[in-house]
Design an enzyme around this catalytic site. Structure first.
Site, PDB file in Angstrom:
ATOM      1  N   LYS A  49       0.851  -1.202   0.000  1.00 19.42           N
ATOM      2  CA  LYS A  49       0.000   0.000   0.000  1.00 19.42           C
ATOM      3  C   LYS A  49       0.881   1.244   0.000  1.00 19.42           C
ATOM      4  O   LYS A  49       0.626   2.188  -0.748  1.00 19.42           O
ATOM      5  CB  LYS A  49      -0.903   0.024   1.239  1.00 19.42           C
ATOM      6  CG  LYS A  49      -2.104  -0.883   1.122  1.00 19.42           C
ATOM      7  CD  LYS A  49      -2.898  -0.915   2.414  1.00 19.42           C
ATOM      8  CE  LYS A  49      -3.900  -2.056   2.389  1.00 19.42           C
ATOM      9  NZ  LYS A  49      -4.513  -2.333   3.688  1.00 19.42           N
ATOM     10  N   GLN A  93      -5.063  -1.601   9.777  1.00 18.41           N
ATOM     11  CA  GLN A  93      -4.981  -2.914   9.137  1.00 18.41           C
ATOM     12  C   GLN A  93      -5.563  -3.995  10.053  1.00 18.41           C
ATOM     13  O   GLN A  93      -5.251  -4.050  11.240  1.00 18.41           O
ATOM     14  CB  GLN A  93      -3.515  -3.228   8.799  1.00 18.41           C
ATOM     15  CG  GLN A  93      -3.298  -4.513   8.034  1.00 18.41           C
ATOM     16  CD  GLN A  93      -3.864  -4.478   6.623  1.00 18.41           C
ATOM     17  OE1 GLN A  93      -3.934  -3.421   5.997  1.00 18.41           O
ATOM     18  NE2 GLN A  93      -4.273  -5.620   6.108  1.00 18.41           N
ATOM     19  N   ASP A 116     -11.423   2.865   3.926  1.00 18.76           N
ATOM     20  CA  ASP A 116     -11.746   1.437   3.880  1.00 18.76           C
ATOM     21  C   ASP A 116     -13.253   1.215   3.728  1.00 18.76           C
ATOM     22  O   ASP A 116     -13.691   0.119   3.378  1.00 18.76           O
ATOM     23  CB  ASP A 116     -11.334   0.783   5.211  1.00 18.76           C
ATOM     24  CG  ASP A 116     -10.161  -0.165   5.069  1.00 18.76           C
ATOM     25  OD1 ASP A 116      -9.852  -0.571   3.939  1.00 18.76           O
ATOM     26  OD2 ASP A 116      -9.567  -0.504   6.108  1.00 18.76           O
TER      27      ASP A 116
HETATM   28  N1  GUN Z   1      -7.130  -6.851   6.105  1.00 17.79           N
HETATM   29  C1  GUN Z   1      -7.381  -7.523   4.951  1.00 17.79           C
HETATM   30  N2  GUN Z   1      -7.979  -6.712   4.057  1.00 17.79           N
HETATM   31  C2  GUN Z   1      -8.111  -5.507   4.650  1.00 17.79           C
HETATM   32  C3  GUN Z   1      -8.630  -4.253   4.221  1.00 17.79           C
HETATM   33  O1  GUN Z   1      -9.134  -4.088   3.102  1.00 17.79           O
HETATM   34  N3  GUN Z   1      -8.570  -3.240   5.128  1.00 17.79           N
HETATM   35  C4  GUN Z   1      -8.053  -3.398   6.369  1.00 17.79           C
HETATM   36  N4  GUN Z   1      -8.058  -2.352   7.192  1.00 17.79           N
HETATM   37  N5  GUN Z   1      -7.549  -4.541   6.799  1.00 17.79           N
HETATM   38  C5  GUN Z   1      -7.574  -5.587   5.943  1.00 17.79           C
END
Ligand code: GUN
Length: 290
Positions: A49, A93, A116
């Protein structure tokens, strides 16, 4: 084959152009990712990311916190990011260490910075078709893959396997909307569904997010159906140098014989998630100045 890597690259280029347009107005979109602990899969996601963010010309921040952090300290970190004018969007996350309350953390995030799309305000906006919220990146990416692969969705029967808050439920809400690229008849199947193949064989579009390696076989698919594989599963493979490899929820070799279009794993839905997250962040930045 639906080439998710190529479509994601195109979206990242579009995002980079939007970022350049904002920089003329003296603004640089900022995305922060909060990583608690050192889960190996999360560490890889977060690094990717950050790289994509910088690659698109955005301001990227990774906040690393020890797994021992308290709920209060984590909430206070969220408050700081809510108040930080250089950060237009951020996420925490998942999964979090077990002593932390993920729902309370998500509710603390300012919905305007919740790129998100996990905050109940954004979940509600998505359900009622209010486009002014944020849609979670993975289901938004699936919709984008379908649209950019010229898949007709209007009036089609879309069967989703999986009911998670991150993929299955938002995916159903998206495909139901009275909007271009949606307008589908939606069926949601899950671990308690009886006679799963009876549902999957009636699908024009099958979106599989069950988290179970190779669970969808070719004999469960109607000839000509479009199949989107959201799964990422690690399976043992003695011939691989690492001793394992990544496979989706779809048994690739049998399904490719019957499907008209199919996404591979890796290189299908995965790369779209980060691209859509960047797009959400640019939107958050645009709204912050408009
Ligand atoms: N863990 C796996 N996919 C995601 C996501 O799209 N966002 C977040 N915050 N954690 C994740």
């Amino acid at each position: 084959m639906i080439d998710g890597a190529a479509i994601a690259r195109t979206i990242r280029e579009e995002v980079a152009r939007d970022v350049a347009a904002l920089s003329v107005r003296g603004m640089q979109p900022g995305l922060a990712v909060v990583l608690v602990g050192d889960d190996p899969a999360s560490t890889v996601y977060v690094r990717n990311k950050d790289k994509a963010c910088t690659g698109a010309g955005m301001h990227g921040v990774t906040v690393r916190l020890p797994a021992s952090i308290s709920q209060q300290q984590l909430l206070s970190q969220v408050d700081d990011l809510n108040a930080d004018p250089a950060i237009h969007g951020f996420l925490v996350q998942m999964p979090l260490p077990r002593h932390l309350d993920a729902d309370a953390v998500i509710r603390r995030i300012d919905p305007k910075k919740d790129v998100d799309g996990f905050h109940p305000v954004n979940v509600g906006k998505m359900l009622i078709g209010d486009t002014d919220g944020f849609v979670p990146a993975t289901p938004a990416g699936v919709r984008e893959l379908l649209a950019r692969s010229d898949v007709e969705t209007d009036g089609q029967h879309c069967v989703i396997i999986g009911r998670s808050n991150i993929v299955g439920k938002p995916m159903a809400a998206i495909m139901l909307q009275n909007q271009p690229g949606a307008n589908a008849t939606v069926t949601v199947c899950h671990s308690r569904t009886k006679s799963l193949p009876e549902f999957t064989r009636r699908a024009d579009i099958l979106i599989v997010a069950a988290g179970k390696a190779n669970m969808l076989r070719g004999d469960m698919v109607k000839p000509g159906a479009v199949v989107i594989d959201v799964g990422i599963n690690r399976v043992n493979d003695e011939s691989a140098p690492s001793g394992h490899r990544l496979v989706g929820d779809v048994e690739f070799d049998s399904v490719r014989e019957v499907a008209s279009k199919l996404t591979p794993v890796p290189g299908g839905v995965g790369p779209m998630t980060i691209a859509m997250l960047l797009r959400n962040t640019v939107r958050a930045a645009e709204r912050a100045i408009s």
